[in-house]
Design an enzyme around this catalytic site. Structure first.
Site, PDB file in Angstrom:
ATOM      1  N   ASP A  21       1.003  -1.340   0.175  1.00 56.83           N
ATOM      2  CA  ASP A  21      -0.032   0.030  -0.044  1.00 56.83           C
ATOM      3  C   ASP A  21       1.073   1.167   0.065  1.00 56.83           C
ATOM      4  O   ASP A  21       1.454   1.642   1.085  1.00 56.83           O
ATOM      5  CB  ASP A  21      -0.791  -0.044   1.108  1.00 56.83           C
ATOM      6  N   ASP A  27     -13.030   5.530   2.829  1.00 58.45           N
ATOM      7  CA  ASP A  27     -11.740   5.597   3.466  1.00 58.45           C
ATOM      8  C   ASP A  27     -11.266   6.893   3.917  1.00 58.45           C
ATOM      9  O   ASP A  27     -11.133   7.778   3.045  1.00 58.45           O
ATOM     10  CB  ASP A  27     -10.931   5.261   1.868  1.00 58.45           C
ATOM     11  N   LYS A  50       3.392  11.031  -3.731  1.00 58.85           N
ATOM     12  CA  LYS A  50       2.501  10.230  -4.546  1.00 58.85           C
ATOM     13  C   LYS A  50       1.687  11.175  -5.237  1.00 58.85           C
ATOM     14  O   LYS A  50       1.173  10.844  -6.400  1.00 58.85           O
ATOM     15  CB  LYS A  50       1.453   9.450  -3.488  1.00 58.85           C
TER      16      LYS A  50
END
Lengths: 107, 624
Positions: free
Chosen positions: B25, B208, B87
């Protein structure tokens, strides 16, 4: 003829079987392959074959085929840690010599 | 001796041939790695027992980069060389990154390929390289935990990641020396962790709520295929905001003004975070904060009080949930499972609000911080072959249609959105002009009819087409999307075998907001798009007719036409040229028809002439 488990090994097998949600026993065995003759088999067992020998140890059922038992008689299955790595260990009194890591062996 | 794991029946490996697999992840704030050992999947801790690896890399003038906690601690002292949240830059161009906000402390420079580079003490580093350093650290941890080399990994990406961002992630894996078996969507991984892929079908909502971002995804499971129906979220809402809300309450209670220094602010946030975590279990907690004047403030906070403090933030997550349902064309009652992801979903009020909204208890037994990595590990274990063969392989779909630009700036969709991958689709195209020897291919992604409204992914050229009349060449364009959602396009001219190929490389990417707004725009502007398409099609037709006429007239116009006929054709052609650039597609069509009518006798004469030419010198017998 006997196979035994240490308490640490028995606890881990029980919890792995529980998490898997199925499977009736732990299968031990040997097969010919590898760099030094024989290799250990360590698997979940979903069925017990008619020919299997069954041992019950600290609440854990261990099954083994009679051919393998010859090479594994007296073995104690242990669970240990080496640094970050952890897993099962075969303490097999029949082993004469093994490859460097002990994953395969001769009797 | 070596330490062994329990295998599935019949799946024992030969010595030294273990198929070690891991799921990663690769998060914005933290990353995790998980693996299946003795049949059960769990995340792997480092030597200090920490599972989470902060996604932070610090580059120094000499020596290897620092990764994780060590780097994070230096972030405040060495901001230029400490890369956090990399990211967000994956698969983005320099221009995209500048619009992310002026808060970034880094010095960006553009590389030749358009990929941004960050200037650091150890030289320029691309986002792909920074991510590779994080992955390398996880690889090291995993290999020393499993006691051998990794056979392959599965890395998770947000559902809204586009081709470029996925390719960048895969490249980072390869650069770290990992065999990337597949990339899977984060919400899909969470669903897999709960074994939902083993059910026949269902509609799954994945909620999430992480440290700094909120995502809601709705997936449809149909015969083992997960389709992302819709995603929505808030990129600036997470657990940190919950902490700030509680810290503000402490400040009120302790009578502290707004002017607090950095150190006290940190202590307040730490106390708030600790209280929040304890209140997931306890009904009431005691709080203590050391104040600047040396005194100590004490107080207590009940779960009920905290719920009231957090209520506005919890409500704020429900708006994207509503939007996501609407985009998916569903009602809350259609959802068959709700999966909780992210540490902040441990807060009981978050769970109860989600349960109320969807009308069902969410799945939350698996640690919400680890659930995505665990799902990825389960997939990886299956992909390297440690599972019995009858277990199904997970499939995924492409999020936005892929196509190419055709004449007139129109999009020809070759792979429609929500097609399951891997997939290969081909379509034939041809040349537009006589003697055309090259064709420019423009690969685009999006739902709109006009290329200008879609995202440009790549451009390439097919050369060495043998000269032929317009429309005679047969160019087969094949789109291939592999299991990771990565695209390669091949163009092949069938008579000559001339070929050109491109793989979509990361240069630009889309944010979740952009994808969302692109999808919405395609629905809202469907009518407009239809008009635009009709107009462009007629314009292209007009150009084709004029082009063909021009080339014929040059060849034999003087020979086959008298001056009156020639004048009539020229007049019709001129009239067509005049309406071509206006916006009335019907007027263009009528003008095209008039040109065709005016030139019909001429076309007939040309046809006869060419037949005569072909037959000259042959006997009648030969044509029987």
């Amino acid at each position: 003829m006997a196979i035994s488990l240490t308490p640490a090994a028995a606890n881990h097998v029980k919890s792995f079987l529980e998490q898997r949600g199925s499977g009736v026993a732990l299968r031990l065995g040997v097969r010919t392959s590898g760099c030094s003759g024989m290799a250990y088999v360590l698997e979940f067992a979903d069925v017990i074959e008619d020919t299997d020998v069954v041992f019950e140890n600290l609440g854990v059922k261990v099954v083994i085929d009679p051919k393998s038992l010859v090479y594994l008689d007296g073995t104690e299955l242990d669970y240990g840690k080496e640094g970050l790595n952890e897993g099962f260990k075969f303490n097999n009194p029949n082993v004469k010599d093994a490859c460097g890591c002990g994953e395969s062996f001769n009797v | 001796m070596a330490l062994l794991q329990i295998s599935e029946p019949g799946k024992s490996t030969d010595p030294h041939q273990h198929r070690f697999a891991a799921g990663i992840d690769l998060g914005t704030t933290n990353s995790l790695v998980a693996s299946v050992r003795s049949g059960s999947a769990d995340t792997l801790p480092d030597e200090q027992g920490r599972h989470l690896l902060p996604s932070v890399v610090r580059y120094t003038a000499d020596g290897a980069p620092e990764v994780g906690q060590a780097a994070k601690l230096q972030a405040a002292h060495d901001p230029l060389n400490t890369i956090i949240s990399v990211k967000r830059f994956m698969g983005r161009g320099v221009d995209d990154i500048l619009t992310l906000g002026s808060m970034l402390p880094y010095e960006f420079i553009a590389s030749e390929s358009g990929m941004p580079l960050i200037n650091t003490a150890s030289g320029p580093r691309s986002p792909v390289q920074v991510s590779a350093d994080i992955l390398l650290e996880l690889k090291r941890r995993t290999e020393s935990t499993l006691g051998g080399d990794l056979s392959g990994v599965v890395i998770t990406v947000p559902a809204y990641f586009d081709e470029a961002q996925r390719q960048a992630t895969k490249d980072a894996g390869t650069l770290a020396g990992l065999k990337v078996l597949r990339l899977i969507n984060e919400p899909t991984a969470a669903a897999v962790a709960y074994g939902l892929d083993r059910k026949a079908d269902g509609v799954i909502a994945v909620y999430d709520l992480g440290g700094g971002t909120f995502d809601i995804s709705i997936l449809r499971l149909n015969q083992g295929v997960f389709e992302v129906l819709a995603t929505a979220g808030d990129t600036a809402l997470g657990g940190d905001d919950l902490d700030r809300e509680i810290a503000r309450w402490i400040m009120q209670q302790a009578g502290i003004g707004n002017a607090v220094d950095h150190a006290l602010q940190r202590r307040l946030l730490d106390a708030a975070c600790a209280a929040k975590e304890q209140l997931s279990e306890a009904d009431e907690v005691e709080l203590g904060v050391a104040l600047d004047d040396g005194s100590q403030w004490h107080g207590s906070l009940s779960r009920q009080q905290m719920n009231e403090l957090l209520e506005p933030l919890v409500r704020k997550t429900l708006a994207p949930c509503r939007r996501c349902l609407r985009d998916a064309g569903l009602r809350a009652g259609d959802i068959t499972e709700v999966v909780m992801v992210g540490g902040s979903t441990r807060v009981p009020r978050v769970r109860s609000a989600v349960a109320e909204f969807f009308g069902r208890e969410p799945l939350a037994e698996i640690d919400p911080d680890k659930v995505v990595a665990i799902g990825a590990a389960v997939q990886a274990d299956m992909l390297v072959g440690n599972k019995p063969d009858e277990e199904m392989l997970l499939l995924d779909v492409i999020p936005l249609s892929l196509g190419i630009e055709t004449m007139g700036g129109l999009t020809e969709k070759i792979v429609p959105r929500n097609t399951t991958i891997p997939v290969a689709r081909a379509q034939e195209f041809t040349t537009f002009k006589d003697g055309q020897t090259a064709i420019a291919l423009h690969v685009v992604q999006g739902e709109r009819e006009l290329v200008d409204d879609c995202r440009s992914l790549a451009r390439f050229e097919l050369r060495d087409i043998p000269p032929m009349t317009a429309g005679a060449a047969r160019i087969r364009v094949t789109f291939q999307v592999d299991a990771d959602g990565l695209l390669s396009v091949t163009a092949l001219e069938q008579t000559s075998g001339a070929q050109a190929h491109i793989e979509v490389k990361p240069s630009y990417g889309l944010s979740d907001h952009e994808i969302e707004s692109m999808l919405r725009a395609s629905m809202e502007s469907a009518g407009e798009d239809l008009q635009a398409r009709r107009l462009r099609e007629q314009q292209v037709e007009a150009d084709r007719v004029l082009e063909a006429l021009q080339s014929a007239l040059q060849q034999d116009g003087d020979r086959l036409l008298d001056s009156q006929e020639r004048a009539a054709i020229d007049a019709a052609a001129q009239a067509l040229r005049e309406v071509r650039d206006a916006t009335d597609h019907q007027a263009i069509r009528r003008a095209v028809e008039r040109v065709e009518a005016a030139s019909a006798p001429y076309v007939e004469r040309r046809m006869n002439a060419s037949i005569q030419r072909a037959m000259a010198g042959h006997g009648v017998d030969e044509f029987k």
